[in-house]
Design a protein around this motif. Sequence first.
Motif, mmCIF file in Angstrom:
data_model
loop_
_atom_site.group_PDB
_atom_site.id
_atom_site.type_symbol
_atom_site.label_atom_id
_atom_site.label_comp_id
_atom_site.label_asym_id
_atom_site.label_seq_id
_atom_site.Cartn_x
_atom_site.Cartn_y
_atom_site.Cartn_z
ATOM 1 N N VAL A 173 0.823 -1.219 0.000
ATOM 2 C CA VAL A 173 0.000 0.000 0.000
ATOM 3 C C VAL A 173 0.855 1.266 0.000
ATOM 4 O O VAL A 173 0.520 2.240 -0.699
ATOM 5 N N PRO A 174 1.973 1.332 0.757
ATOM 6 C CA PRO A 174 2.809 2.539 0.661
ATOM 7 C C PRO A 174 3.298 2.830 -0.750
ATOM 8 O O PRO A 174 3.447 4.000 -1.136
ATOM 9 N N ALA A 175 3.538 1.794 -1.539
ATOM 10 C CA ALA A 175 3.951 2.007 -2.933
ATOM 11 C C ALA A 175 2.804 2.601 -3.749
ATOM 12 O O ALA A 175 3.018 3.474 -4.602
ATOM 13 N N MET A 228 -6.667 1.646 4.183
ATOM 14 C CA MET A 228 -5.295 2.008 4.541
ATOM 15 C C MET A 228 -4.806 3.209 3.745
ATOM 16 O O MET A 228 -4.030 4.029 4.242
ATOM 17 N N LEU A 229 -5.263 3.311 2.501
ATOM 18 C CA LEU A 229 -4.862 4.414 1.630
ATOM 19 C C LEU A 229 -5.630 5.698 1.937
ATOM 20 O O LEU A 229 -5.202 6.785 1.575
ATOM 21 N N GLY A 284 4.268 -1.485 -10.176
ATOM 22 C CA GLY A 284 5.504 -1.709 -10.916
ATOM 23 C C GLY A 284 6.645 -2.164 -10.027
ATOM 24 O O GLY A 284 6.447 -2.749 -8.957
ATOM 25 N N ALA A 285 7.869 -1.862 -10.448
ATOM 26 C CA ALA A 285 9.066 -2.289 -9.720
ATOM 27 C C ALA A 285 9.428 -1.274 -8.645
ATOM 28 O O ALA A 285 10.565 -0.794 -8.552
ATOM 29 N N HIS A 286 8.467 -0.968 -7.804
ATOM 30 C CA HIS A 286 8.678 0.005 -6.726
ATOM 31 C C HIS A 286 9.571 -0.623 -5.655
ATOM 32 O O HIS A 286 9.454 -1.813 -5.354
ATOM 33 N N PRO A 287 10.461 0.164 -5.036
ATOM 34 C CA PRO A 287 11.330 -0.389 -3.994
ATOM 35 C C PRO A 287 10.575 -1.059 -2.850
ATOM 36 O O PRO A 287 11.064 -2.045 -2.279
ATOM 37 N N VAL A 288 9.389 -0.550 -2.520
ATOM 38 C CA VAL A 288 8.607 -1.178 -1.453
ATOM 39 C C VAL A 288 8.230 -2.601 -1.835
ATOM 40 O O VAL A 288 8.338 -3.538 -1.023
#
Length: 212
Positions: A92-94, A132-133, A188-192
Amino acid sequence: MKLVLAFHGTRDPRGIAVCAEIASLVRACVDVPVEVAYADVCSPDVRSVVDGPYVVVPVFLAAGYHVRVDIPEQIGGRAGVVLTPPVGLDVVPAVRDRLVEAGFRRGDAVVLAAAGSSDARALATVRRAAEMLGAGAVGYVATASPRIGDVVAGMSGRVAVASWLLAPGVFQGVLDRCGADVVAQPVGAHPVLVDVVVRRYYEALAGLVRTA
């Protein structure tokens, strides 16, 4: 133990590229072979990749039919294979970051958009992600209702759509045309997401150590 990233699968080359990018970033974080497999649509499937001791991480945002049925059936009770929970709500943070990147402003009405599922538990995960968002509504592209275009059309003021999708493709195209003022890109390829995959892997190894 080797690591298999199990994705849904897509015919869209952009989606395949995202899967490859995620795998590449995960490889940089773990000192074991990392392979890509798909639950549906394209190959290789999980069955043909898992040929020994593996940790299989479903790179899915919710535990629907593919996670609960398809992937376990493809593993087929092979000895030494550990199936982890999907990445799920931990990303969710991503999703929030993608929304901010797209131009979200304080005061915007936020809608979380998902593909949809016939699995009630997967839909419950979407609703929890929306909570959460801080999203005020949920809309779906397929398989569930209300549809994202109807949700956006029924809202007033500036509307920002957060994408509960992993990669670009047909479903993201529907979001791009839904009429919202702001439409976020997929996770996508988010670090999270990469961090969650790596954590699932090491949690699986820790579980093996505790039970050995």
